[in-house]
Enzyme design. Sequence first.
Site, short mmCIF file in Angstrom:
data_model
loop_
_atom_site.label_atom_id
_atom_site.label_comp_id
_atom_site.label_asym_id
_atom_site.label_seq_id
_atom_site.Cartn_x
_atom_site.Cartn_y
_atom_site.Cartn_z
N GLY A 131 0.84 -1.19 0.00
CA GLY A 131 0.00 0.00 0.00
C GLY A 131 0.87 1.24 0.00
O GLY A 131 1.19 1.79 -1.06
N GLU A 362 -4.60 7.83 -1.15
CA GLU A 362 -3.70 8.77 -1.85
C GLU A 362 -2.56 9.21 -0.92
O GLU A 362 -2.14 10.37 -0.93
CB GLU A 362 -4.47 9.94 -2.46
CG GLU A 362 -5.54 9.42 -3.43
CD GLU A 362 -5.93 10.37 -4.54
OE1 GLU A 362 -5.18 11.33 -4.80
OE2 GLU A 362 -6.97 10.14 -5.16
P1 FAD Z 1 -0.30 0.36 4.90
O1 FAD Z 1 0.63 0.93 3.91
O2 FAD Z 1 -0.11 -1.06 5.30
O3 FAD Z 1 -0.27 1.28 6.19
C1 FAD Z 1 -0.82 0.88 7.45
C2 FAD Z 1 -0.40 1.91 8.49
O4 FAD Z 1 1.04 1.97 8.58
C3 FAD Z 1 -0.85 3.34 8.15
O5 FAD Z 1 -1.17 4.02 9.31
C4 FAD Z 1 0.40 3.95 7.53
O6 FAD Z 1 0.43 5.36 7.62
C5 FAD Z 1 1.49 3.29 8.37
N1 FAD Z 1 2.78 3.27 7.68
C6 FAD Z 1 3.13 2.59 6.54
N2 FAD Z 1 4.41 2.86 6.22
C7 FAD Z 1 4.88 3.71 7.15
C8 FAD Z 1 6.13 4.38 7.36
N3 FAD Z 1 7.17 4.22 6.53
N4 FAD Z 1 6.24 5.21 8.43
C9 FAD Z 1 5.20 5.42 9.25
N5 FAD Z 1 4.00 4.83 9.12
C10 FAD Z 1 3.84 3.99 8.07
N6 FAD Z 1 -5.51 2.44 -4.25
C11 FAD Z 1 -5.40 2.50 -5.61
O7 FAD Z 1 -4.37 2.15 -6.18
N7 FAD Z 1 -6.44 2.95 -6.37
C12 FAD Z 1 -7.63 3.35 -5.83
O8 FAD Z 1 -8.55 3.76 -6.56
C13 FAD Z 1 -7.77 3.28 -4.41
N8 FAD Z 1 -8.97 3.61 -3.82
C14 FAD Z 1 -9.14 3.35 -2.48
C15 FAD Z 1 -10.43 3.49 -1.92
C16 FAD Z 1 -10.63 3.16 -0.59
C17 FAD Z 1 -12.02 3.26 -0.01
C18 FAD Z 1 -9.54 2.73 0.23
C19 FAD Z 1 -9.74 2.37 1.68
C20 FAD Z 1 -8.29 2.62 -0.32
C21 FAD Z 1 -8.07 2.92 -1.67
N9 FAD Z 1 -6.81 2.71 -2.26
C22 FAD Z 1 -6.67 2.81 -3.63
C23 FAD Z 1 -5.69 2.22 -1.47
C24 FAD Z 1 -5.04 3.25 -0.58
O9 FAD Z 1 -4.33 4.18 -1.34
C25 FAD Z 1 -4.18 2.50 0.45
O10 FAD Z 1 -5.08 1.88 1.35
C26 FAD Z 1 -3.23 3.42 1.18
O11 FAD Z 1 -2.19 3.84 0.33
C27 FAD Z 1 -2.59 2.75 2.41
O12 FAD Z 1 -2.07 1.50 2.09
P2 FAD Z 1 -2.44 0.23 3.02
O13 FAD Z 1 -3.90 0.21 3.18
O14 FAD Z 1 -1.78 -0.96 2.43
O15 FAD Z 1 -1.81 0.56 4.43
#
Ligand code: FAD
Length: 382
Positions: A131, A362
């Site tokens: 993500g 985003e």
């Molecule tokens: P993770 O990356 O696993 O993060 C989990 C937690 O860890 C968060 O609090 C994060 O801030 C924290 N974290 C991660 N890395 C670090 C770091 N280095 N330092 C400190 N904290 C950190 N994606 C698309 O490609 N296209 C879309 O159209 C799209 N639409 C979406 C619509 C919805 C309703 C949702 C929920 C998500 C959508 N997404 C989409 C995905 C979205 O962009 C990701 O969910 C987001 O980037 C976070 O990734 P993750 O959920 O894997 O969380």
Amino acid sequence: MDLQLDEDQIQFRQLAREFLDKEVVPHRQQWDRDEQVDLGIIPKLAEIGFFGLSVPEEYGGVGGSLLTYALGMEELGRADSSIRGIVSVSLGLVGKVILAHGSEEQKQEWLVPICNGEKLACFGLTEPGNGSDAANLQAKAVRDGDDYLISGTKIFITNGTWADVALVMARTGDKGPKGVSAFLVPTDLDGFERNTIHGKLGLRGQATAELVLDNVRVPESAMVGEEGAGFRYAMETLDKGRIGIAASCTGLIQACLEESVAYATQREQFGKPIASYQLVQDMIAEMSVDCDAARLLYWRACDLADRGERFSTAASKAKLFASEAAVKASNLAVQVLGGYGYVDEYPVQKLMRDARVMTLYEGTSQIQKLLIGRAETGINAF
Ligand code: FAD
């Protein structure tokens, strides 16, 4: 910076607000309950020009600057974030990449119908295992003669179920961001499966899907721009996308403020309207200030972008502030409405659920802070 909007922008904002108040606001609660917006709204949105904001007329757009686009996102965010997402992903995250980097054929095949509202697009970057660390994505595009075979899984994809085309980021090279290329993949091809994700906290009217690609065959002409530039294009488009999210959050805060003032000036407790109590005005004042601050931050980011200046950090600041402020404002709005805020007879509980995702997608708030921290210190803390 000139804080005056021009005549076209003022007129568009007025037209957009009147249209959305008539065509979206009365239906948003039901769409939320049904977990499905009425897709009949799409041609109407296109007629007003939402899908062509800041795209030249030769490609079906209505012209205008990035600020004009963002004003549209603010009005959509005030009305319904599910509808806003349909536009901001189809046009903002996909159409704009095609405009900036696509071939003339890709513009005619996809950008023109996106701007006309005849086709919808989705943006496939996030994967189940990647993500925030999107550059580590695992989807692969393997050469097969003049074609590519694309395989991989994308998760949480807005518009995923409805889209005619997906902009899919897939690996054509080694590990890391420079091994990623972008492809325009029609969603009706063999091997392309879409699974709608139900039970979301907010944005319930919107189709969010998992995309599973199993050896989907596309010609090499489906690649956007240069091989190995896909991740760069995705990050460029997300910079502008973040301004759109900030604008949309500003609209959501505006809606919280309007609902809170309307309710607090009518509702009486202890013999007086609750708006006459200082602790209630405190909540309204917080929303009002955050609304202005969020608006100024996204206007500033637009101004930099529209003048061709660097705007990435300004976009991150606007997105970080506005999304956190939207969560806060919607929570306060529920508080102002008391028990009535908690039930879906009033829209504030929906605003609260819809606001929650804004600090996640985003780029999460933590990721925005790392980007801002890197810009301030010169140290990459990722
Ligand atoms: P993770 O990356 O696993 O993060 C989990 C937690 O860890 C968060 O609090 C994060 O801030 C924290 N974290 C991660 N890395 C670090 C770091 N280095 N330092 C400190 N904290 C950190 N994606 C698309 O490609 N296209 C879309 O159209 C799209 N639409 C979406 C619509 C919805 C309703 C949702 C929920 C998500 C959508 N997404 C989409 C995905 C979205 O962009 C990701 O969910 C987001 O980037 C976070 O990734 P993750 O959920 O894997 O969380």
